[in-house]
Design a protein around this motif. Sequence first.
Motif, PDB file in Angstrom:
ATOM      1  N   UNK A  89       0.833  -1.202   0.000  1.00 55.66           N
ATOM      2  CA  UNK A  89       0.000   0.000   0.000  1.00 55.66           C
ATOM      3  C   UNK A  89       0.867   1.251   0.000  1.00 55.66           C
ATOM      4  N   UNK A  90       1.896   1.241   0.825  1.00 58.13           N
ATOM      5  CA  UNK A  90       2.742   2.425   0.959  1.00 58.13           C
ATOM      6  C   UNK A  90       3.429   2.761  -0.361  1.00 58.13           C
ATOM      7  N   UNK A  91       3.998   1.757  -1.008  1.00 56.93           N
ATOM      8  CA  UNK A  91       4.756   2.039  -2.230  1.00 56.93           C
ATOM      9  C   UNK A  91       3.834   2.486  -3.363  1.00 56.93           C
ATOM     10  N   UNK A  92       2.576   2.016  -3.373  1.00 57.93           N
ATOM     11  CA  UNK A  92       1.634   2.440  -4.410  1.00 57.93           C
ATOM     12  C   UNK A  92       1.091   3.850  -4.166  1.00 57.93           C
ATOM     13  N   UNK A  93       1.047   4.263  -2.897  1.00 61.65           N
ATOM     14  CA  UNK A  93       0.433   5.555  -2.565  1.00 61.65           C
ATOM     15  C   UNK A  93       1.451   6.627  -2.199  1.00 61.65           C
ATOM     16  N   UNK A  94       2.744   6.310  -2.225  1.00 64.04           N
ATOM     17  CA  UNK A  94       3.761   7.290  -1.848  1.00 64.04           C
ATOM     18  C   UNK A  94       4.268   8.024  -3.088  1.00 64.04           C
ATOM     19  N   UNK A  95       4.382   9.360  -3.054  1.00 66.10           N
ATOM     20  CA  UNK A  95       3.769  10.251  -2.055  1.00 66.10           C
ATOM     21  C   UNK A  95       2.295  10.488  -2.339  1.00 66.10           C
ATOM     22  N   UNK A  96       1.837  10.098  -3.553  1.00 63.09           N
ATOM     23  CA  UNK A  96       0.412  10.153  -3.893  1.00 63.09           C
ATOM     24  C   UNK A  96       0.178   9.114  -4.987  1.00 63.09           C
ATOM     25  N   UNK A  97      -1.045   8.576  -5.082  1.00 65.73           N
ATOM     26  CA  UNK A  97      -1.301   7.503  -6.060  1.00 65.73           C
ATOM     27  C   UNK A  97      -1.307   8.017  -7.486  1.00 65.73           C
ATOM     28  N   UNK A  98      -0.932   7.133  -8.398  1.00 70.87           N
ATOM     29  CA  UNK A  98      -0.942   7.466  -9.820  1.00 70.87           C
ATOM     30  C   UNK A  98      -2.213   6.904 -10.443  1.00 70.87           C
ATOM     31  N   UNK A  99      -3.032   7.741 -11.089  1.00 70.13           N
ATOM     32  CA  UNK A  99      -4.282   7.234 -11.693  1.00 70.13           C
ATOM     33  C   UNK A  99      -4.036   6.123 -12.706  1.00 70.13           C
ATOM     34  N   UNK A 100      -2.889   6.157 -13.392  1.00 70.61           N
ATOM     35  CA  UNK A 100      -2.601   5.145 -14.401  1.00 70.61           C
ATOM     36  C   UNK A 100      -2.427   3.758 -13.790  1.00 70.61           C
ATOM     37  N   UNK A 101      -2.105   3.678 -12.502  1.00 73.87           N
ATOM     38  CA  UNK A 101      -1.858   2.389 -11.853  1.00 73.87           C
ATOM     39  C   UNK A 101      -3.042   1.942 -11.002  1.00 73.87           C
ATOM     40  N   UNK A 102      -4.206   2.544 -11.189  1.00 75.03           N
ATOM     41  CA  UNK A 102      -5.363   2.214 -10.356  1.00 75.03           C
ATOM     42  C   UNK A 102      -5.742   0.743 -10.488  1.00 75.03           C
ATOM     43  N   UNK A 103      -5.886   0.262 -11.711  1.00 76.12           N
ATOM     44  CA  UNK A 103      -6.281  -1.134 -11.931  1.00 76.12           C
ATOM     45  C   UNK A 103      -5.202  -2.092 -11.428  1.00 76.12           C
ATOM     46  N   UNK A 104      -3.949  -1.804 -11.781  1.00 77.03           N
ATOM     47  CA  UNK A 104      -2.840  -2.658 -11.326  1.00 77.03           C
ATOM     48  C   UNK A 104      -2.784  -2.693  -9.801  1.00 77.03           C
ATOM     49  N   UNK A 105      -2.995  -1.545  -9.183  1.00 73.18           N
ATOM     50  CA  UNK A 105      -2.920  -1.455  -7.722  1.00 73.18           C
ATOM     51  C   UNK A 105      -3.972  -2.342  -7.068  1.00 73.18           C
TER      52      UNK A 105
END
Length: 667
Positions: A89-105
């Motif tokens: 969770x931390x690595x996907x949301x640091x420092x803010x989430x990328x919309x392009x990685x929403x599905x992958x996340x």
Amino acid sequence: MFWLYLEQSTIAYSTQIILVVVVSVYLLSLKNKTVATQALIVFSLSLAVSISLDFIMQIVVQPQFTMLSFYGETLKGFASAVKAMALLHFVYYFPYPSPEQHRERRLTLGASGIILLVVLIITTYLGYIFDDFLIHLTDILILPIILIWAVIIAFRRTVHFSRQSGLKRQSWWQAILNPQGEVAKGCRALAFIFIGFNLDSINFIFFILPVDVSALLSFLGQLGLFFILIVVYFNHASESSTLLLKIIGAALMTTLAVLGVVSWIVGPSLESAYHPPNFITSQQTIRFEPNQQGGYNIKSVPFHFNAGLGINAKIANEFYVLVELPFPFPFYKQTWQNVYVSLEGIATFGDSFAPNDALTSGSQPMIAVFPIDIRETKIKNIFVQKKADQVTITWYQFVTRKSTKPNTFQLILYRNGSFDFVYETIDPSPTYNTIALLDAPYLIGITPGTPATGLEETDFTRFLPVSSKDGRAVVQNFYIDFRRYMHSKMLPFGYAVIGSTLFILFGFPLFFRTSLAKPLQILVQAMKAVNAGDLTVEAPIKSHDEIGFLTASFNDMVKSIKLSVNEREQAALAIRNSEESYRRLVELSPDGIFVHQGGIVSYVNPALARLLKADPADLIGRAVLSFVHPMYHESVKERIRQNQEEGQAVPLVEEKFICLDGTIVCA
């Protein structure tokens, strides 16, 4: 019954726990937490739980606490699973989430959660039944895989944010080597931190380095990597921090690291210097005779060693010898026809010796003659001699991993239930350590296999004869003596850890409040006042150090700004006064004056308006040539050109003008 004893690893664990708990408490105190902050809090708390379990399992010496190791390792598995999910969770949301990685996340987090849940079910329900390897499955397999995936994610986000910062055609390897933008640099730092965690896990799994070195490097690595992770987070997170907080964190980290390293360095030296005060000696025989109270009478008898060793027994699976007894042998009111003779100098009934549990828990009917670990040595001679009324088991010239001096000892079982411990040659200087329990004898004695009956400690070298009753275990615990010795030596380190932590957490703020925090706070408030437009502020100078110099420079800067503002205001006032004087001069002039821009009238004075028999407002916006007599148009155009293009002053001439009522006047 159990005991709490410090040693070098517990000091190291305590320093890690303190740092992680302090960071967790601070993160919990933050307001408006981001998802990355929440994930980091969960990671920190699960890490604190995991380290605390290691601390408890190492500090507790529990001869009768059967399930501590199993439950502790199982809980560590749960903590590791939570820790792994929080990291993702931390690595996907640091420092803010990328919309392009929403599905992958979503897919990655969901799949990882399912895998970890399955692993936890396996370790919980099957680990204790089959193999304790399953208990460590999360730590040695799943967590490293998730860390590797976290490294990949961090590098991918590095490339993504680097390209977003301007160099869209930058290759992936260029983005990793030279990331553009602070966010990309923060993601790359995360990737390297996770690589460090992976290297620590690999060393733990495969024991690449010696145990003591691995433990020291693991301590430094985990402490340092966690601190760097927090530093990277604060440098890029939206939540603000203070200079005092960073000073306290750096001081706490440095102090705890130094104390932990010193304890790890000093610990092996203290272990090497230890000599058991009441150790078994050569040429000694101890007899155990069953009594009417359900226990044993234990006494020293004249030394006798059965030189007729008998048959060199075949060792099954290189761990134990199953000996069939020629008579039923009573042990703690139970009768046995077989005895399992292990390489560790132990005889058990009902099942072979389980080294990971039985020795410290008393969960097996056991006779511990001289428990040492000789599984990695080449000489493994166990001799068995059977007679109608006695069986002699001889461990012949066994050596430990830490010594080359041989140990030869016997267990003699008699038909009537008595038995002897016979020590022919014993290494007088065994090497104890806190990592491998059986490098030296842990304890000697007997246990009935029912921990609930209790335990009696004695000293077979000084306090014989003794008697036990009610089926209680009777042991002389050499390892407890060793841990007491280590505890007495490590206790000052424990006091130092607690004292330095309290001083840094509570003393530093008080100490730096007057010399650092308060002067900086005053300076910050003064800056805010200046930004709001108050140039009368003057910050008081409390000291003559760097902060005092900074405050004095700030005051000088404010004075300079104030002086500049005053000078500008005075100049503006002078300009306004000059403009007003000029306007009055033009308004009161008896000569007609007008101002034009590109041939269009923008101003006329009253004298010209009277001359042209019009109001000033009627003339503004009209072309200059509209009230100039046509015969003077060319001369007027030329005069305007000379004045505007060549900057020449043109002389006064008499011309004819057309009034608004059509009359012609000369001026």
